[in-house]
Design an enzyme around this catalytic site. Sequence first.
Site, PDB file in Angstrom:
ATOM      1  CB  ALA A   1      -0.905  -0.006   1.227  1.00  0.00           C
TER       2      ALA A   1
ATOM      3  CG  HIS B   1      -0.049   4.490   3.812  1.00  0.00           C
ATOM      4  ND1 HIS B   1      -0.341   3.882   5.005  1.00  0.00           N
ATOM      5  CD2 HIS B   1      -0.845   3.896   2.892  1.00  0.00           C
ATOM      6  CE1 HIS B   1      -1.249   2.944   4.807  1.00  0.00           C
ATOM      7  NE2 HIS B   1      -1.569   2.940   3.537  1.00  0.00           N
TER       8      HIS B   1
ATOM      9  CG  ASN C   1       0.470  -5.764   6.115  1.00  0.00           C
ATOM     10  OD1 ASN C   1       1.159  -6.749   6.315  1.00  0.00           O
ATOM     11  ND2 ASN C   1      -0.849  -5.788   6.202  1.00  0.00           N
TER      12      ASN C   1
HETATM   13  N1  LIG Z   1       1.667  -5.063   2.177  1.00  0.00           N
HETATM   14  C1  LIG Z   1       0.627  -4.245   2.283  1.00  0.00           C
HETATM   15  O1  LIG Z   1       0.733  -3.025   2.194  1.00  0.00           O
HETATM   16  C2  LIG Z   1      -0.741  -4.831   2.510  1.00  0.00           C
HETATM   17  C3  LIG Z   1      -1.870  -4.057   2.249  1.00  0.00           C
HETATM   18  C4  LIG Z   1      -3.136  -4.627   2.466  1.00  0.00           C
HETATM   19  C5  LIG Z   1      -3.242  -5.936   2.948  1.00  0.00           C
HETATM   20  N2  LIG Z   1      -2.118  -6.630   3.218  1.00  0.00           N
HETATM   21  C6  LIG Z   1      -2.209  -7.993   3.746  1.00  0.00           C
HETATM   22  O2  LIG Z   1      -2.598  -8.873   2.721  1.00  0.00           O
HETATM   23  C7  LIG Z   1      -3.262  -9.984   3.286  1.00  0.00           C
HETATM   24  C8  LIG Z   1      -4.513 -10.297   2.481  1.00  0.00           C
HETATM   25  O3  LIG Z   1      -5.364  -9.163   2.507  1.00  0.00           O
HETATM   26  P1  LIG Z   1      -6.868  -9.276   1.971  1.00  0.00           P
HETATM   27  O4  LIG Z   1      -7.475  -7.917   2.090  1.00  0.00           O
HETATM   28  O5  LIG Z   1      -6.882  -9.962   0.665  1.00  0.00           O
HETATM   29  O6  LIG Z   1      -7.489 -10.225   3.100  1.00  0.00           O
HETATM   30  P2  LIG Z   1      -8.797 -11.136   2.995  1.00  0.00           P
HETATM   31  O7  LIG Z   1      -9.141 -11.528   4.376  1.00  0.00           O
HETATM   32  O8  LIG Z   1      -9.846 -10.492   2.168  1.00  0.00           O
HETATM   33  O9  LIG Z   1      -8.280 -12.408   2.153  1.00  0.00           O
HETATM   34  C9  LIG Z   1      -7.423 -13.353   2.663  1.00  0.00           C
HETATM   35  C10 LIG Z   1      -7.856 -14.695   2.086  1.00  0.00           C
HETATM   36  O10 LIG Z   1      -6.862 -15.658   2.413  1.00  0.00           O
HETATM   37  C11 LIG Z   1      -7.509 -16.801   2.926  1.00  0.00           C
HETATM   38  N3  LIG Z   1      -6.587 -17.456   3.835  1.00  0.00           N
HETATM   39  C12 LIG Z   1      -6.210 -17.051   5.063  1.00  0.00           C
HETATM   40  N4  LIG Z   1      -5.335 -17.930   5.596  1.00  0.00           N
HETATM   41  C13 LIG Z   1      -5.195 -18.912   4.683  1.00  0.00           C
HETATM   42  C14 LIG Z   1      -4.450 -20.092   4.656  1.00  0.00           C
HETATM   43  N5  LIG Z   1      -3.694 -20.439   5.706  1.00  0.00           N
HETATM   44  N6  LIG Z   1      -4.513 -20.884   3.566  1.00  0.00           N
HETATM   45  C15 LIG Z   1      -5.274 -20.533   2.508  1.00  0.00           C
HETATM   46  N7  LIG Z   1      -6.016 -19.405   2.468  1.00  0.00           N
HETATM   47  C16 LIG Z   1      -5.980 -18.616   3.555  1.00  0.00           C
HETATM   48  C17 LIG Z   1      -8.760 -16.299   3.631  1.00  0.00           C
HETATM   49  O11 LIG Z   1      -9.732 -17.336   3.726  1.00  0.00           O
HETATM   50  C18 LIG Z   1      -9.175 -15.184   2.681  1.00  0.00           C
HETATM   51  O12 LIG Z   1      -9.988 -15.689   1.639  1.00  0.00           O
HETATM   52  C19 LIG Z   1      -3.512  -9.633   4.758  1.00  0.00           C
HETATM   53  O13 LIG Z   1      -2.538 -10.274   5.560  1.00  0.00           O
HETATM   54  C20 LIG Z   1      -3.287  -8.162   4.818  1.00  0.00           C
HETATM   55  O14 LIG Z   1      -2.798  -7.755   6.078  1.00  0.00           O
HETATM   56  C21 LIG Z   1      -0.880  -6.129   2.982  1.00  0.00           C
END
Ligand SMILES: NC(=O)c1ccc[n+]([C@@H]2O[C@H](COP(=O)([O-])OP(=O)(O)OC[C@H]3O[C@@H](n4cnc5c(N)ncnc54)[C@H](O)[C@@H]3O)[C@@H](O)[C@H]2O)c1
Length: 271
Positions: A128, A224, A194
């Site tokens: 992000a 941010h 993150n």
């Molecule tokens: N780097 C960044 O700047 C940034 C920004 C936003 C989100 N993120 C991270 O990205 C990740 C995903 O975000 P999102 O909005 O898509 O979340 P989300 O909850 O919408 O999607 C995550 C998906 O992964 C699945 N999942 C969780 N654990 C699992 C596992 N062990 N095996 C298989 N599937 C699994 C869940 O069922 C869900 O469908 C989060 O950890 C979030 O913190 C990072």
Amino acid sequence: MHLGVIGFGNIGQELFMLLSDLELVRLTVLVRPGRIETAVEKLESLSQTVAARTTFVDDIGAFLAAQPSFVVETAGHDAVLNYGADILKSGTDLVVVSIGALADAALHDTLVAAARKGKARMILPSGAVGGLDILAGLAPAGDMQLRYFGTKPPKAWVGTPVAQNVDLDTLDHVLEFFHGTAREAASAYPKNANVAAALALAGGGFDATQVTLIADPAATGNSHRYELISPLATVSVDIANKASGGNVKTSLATVYSVLREIRNRLGPIAI
Ligand SMILES: NC(=O)c1ccc[n+]([C@@H]2O[C@H](COP(=O)([O-])OP(=O)(O)OC[C@H]3O[C@@H](n4cnc5c(N)ncnc54)[C@H](O)[C@@H]3O)[C@@H](O)[C@H]2O)c1
């Protein structure tokens, strides 16, 4: 390329809508147990072209057995903890979007050791935020002072420690509710760690990165801002992210940062 994807939630689904033009021969997606049927239906509604090349599995053993050549994690901290080392040890490069997981120093070290053992690489996308290129470039010169300010609307902080002391529903002014290091932020606000983790890992580390978290009733999305002072340059970055149409939690910039890593892997130029 055979792309492996872990997780098919907000980021995963948005990502799949962007993959149809890429040279991906095959895709394997790891979802939670019992979620294959729903995921298949969802993907078919998003992109028939990509669905035809995609296999869903709900078990890490089946995922590893499929031998994807490049894996992107879009699932969460637990997935990084439970699967990251095995993927890297198998010699497969891994893009970690749940970068806040690496605030856990033991997990960080385990993954680094696994990457060395497998001769693979853990790739940390900008997510992000942005500007990680100049932070990582300047980091070896040392003495980096970075101050990060993360602002979200009050409802985005529901379920976090600030909600125990502040009524977020009626908040009518800008509230700076957390000041501390990126390590302290990752511990107190793990689901919002993150960006702070990405800045810390690219720059001066978790203890040298100062974090301020802000609830702003006038904010329409997540923003941010950070200021870096180093012996070689000063840097100011201010990013206002647009959320995806489908989900306010997902900044489209994060989805596109994962797409960038896939395109860099496929194309003749990486940038
Ligand atoms: N780097 C960044 O700047 C940034 C920004 C936003 C989100 N993120 C991270 O990205 C990740 C995903 O975000 P999102 O909005 O898509 O979340 P989300 O909850 O919408 O999607 C995550 C998906 O992964 C699945 N999942 C969780 N654990 C699992 C596992 N062990 N095996 C298989 N599937 C699994 C869940 O069922 C869900 O469908 C989060 O950890 C979030 O913190 C990072």
